[in-house]
Scaffold this motif. Structure first.
Motif: not given
Ligand code: GLY
Length: 358
Positions: A131-133, A137-139, A217-219, A231-236
């Protein structure tokens, strides 16, 4: 049921078509050699399924990683690179990361920098990574106990999500992912939140639809801010405090699961949101009660507060010496780059401890 999504240069497949998609890719593309990175769990439970579905992969070279967060160290990074180099990897090779978030992060980072980049595919095998990792593209790697301090953005060509891999997961692993699932609902989709509360826990029959909703949602979020400035920081949401708690427990040699730390983070950061914004009291209590009902109590004491604050100082969202958090002003509505004081963090930790004593 199969779902196909695209995020930048990555094609995402959810469902059993992921095997035929991978087989077609292997037949159509001239890769010089295929390497599959596994750990002891995925070697036993997932690799046989992959090889049975795609027999041409029997010729691939299996690369072994340690299990657990420890595998995201510089030492294991070196170890994986050496295994690949000793097996003559070249720039036309393909790396398949078959594992949870740790393998996707570590294998993705190795793929991004070894020989200046080798194409890779993520096949996530835990609910957390499905569902996430594995997507976005974050590695990267951890450094001295602090999570994800070294890393790049780099996309796999495919993310191939096969939900039946989850059938062998322990209830603790499923619970851990549940915190991230709640997070998606809290930052983006109030209906999804109510649906999750009504379910009372994620069951096998829900996997496909939950993964599809979370990845959807993530996409949407990542496609509007790939490099994580806004916007992506919402995932944090929940993660400023969660990463600090996780770091603290790792350094005390008593690691807790990422999800349990995220559950503490969600409670504390919801409390800070409640203090700062005009948040409906009923919704506030619904969030706190639903999280605390499901997740175990994590024992934190006052003597650890300074250490927790010090860990939060390393959070990548901070700037100009200020703590920058993601908060929510309503269920389904997140706000990024919210300045939070040390006092607010401490009162949220006090709130968590008081709630847990009841
Ligand atoms: N896991 C958070 C992100 O991908 O940005």
């Amino acid at each position: 049921m199969n779902t196909h999504l695209n995020l930048h240069s990555t094609s995402i497949v959810i469902g059993d078509e992921c095997f035929s998609v991978l087989q077609d890719f292997l037949l159509k593309n001239q890769t010089s050699k295929v390497f599959i990175i596994v750990d002891s769990n995925t070697k036993k439970s997932c690799l046989p399924v992959l090889l049975r579905n795609i027999p041409i992969l029997l010729d691939s070279k299996i690369i072994f990683s340690k299990t657990g967060e420890d595998a995201k160290s510089l030492k294991s990074f070196e170890d994986i690179c050496l295994q690949l180099i000793n097996n003559h990897i070249d720039r036309k090779s393909l790396i398949i990361n078959l594992g949870g978030g740790v393998i996707c992060d570590l294998g993705g980072f190795v793929s991004s920098v070894l020989k200046r980049g080798i194409q890779f595919i993520n096949m996530p095998t835990t609910l957390m990574s499905q569902i996430d990792a594995s997507v976005g593209g974050k590695v990267g790697l951890n450094l001295s106990g602090s999570k994800n301090q070294i890393g790049v953005f780099n996309n796999p060509i495919y993310v191939l999500i096969y939900p039946p891999y989850l059938f062998s997961l322990s209830s603790n692993e499923l619970l851990s992912a549940q915190a991230e699932i709640f997070k998606y609902a809290l930052i983006y989709d109030e209906d999804f939140w109510h649906q999750l509360c009504a379910m009372g826990g994620v069951k096998k029959s829900h996997y496909n639809s939950i993964i599809t909703q979370c990845i959807g949602i993530k996409c949407k979020i990542v496609s509007s801010d790939y490099y994580d400035w806004s916007e992506r920081r919402k995932l944090n949401f929940g993660h400023s405090i969660a990463h600090a708690i996780e770091g603290l427990f790792i350094n005390n040699n008593m690691p807790i699961s990422h999800g349990c730390a995220v559950a503490v983070g969600i409670v504390c950061e919801t409390y800070i949101s409640y203090l700062k914004y005009d948040f409906a009291q009923k919704k506030f209590h619904s969030i706190i009660n639903n999280i605390l009902r499901i997740f175990p109590i994590i024992n934190i004491n006052e003597t650890q507060y300074d250490l927790i604050i010090n860990y939060i100082k390393f959070d990548k969202k901070n700037s100009n010496g200020e703590f920058n958090f993601t908060l929510i002003k309503d269920i389904g509505c997140a706000l990024v780059n919210c300045s939070v004081s040390k006092e607010e963090i401490i009162s949220s930790l006090n709130f968590y401890r008081e709630k847990c004593q009841k």
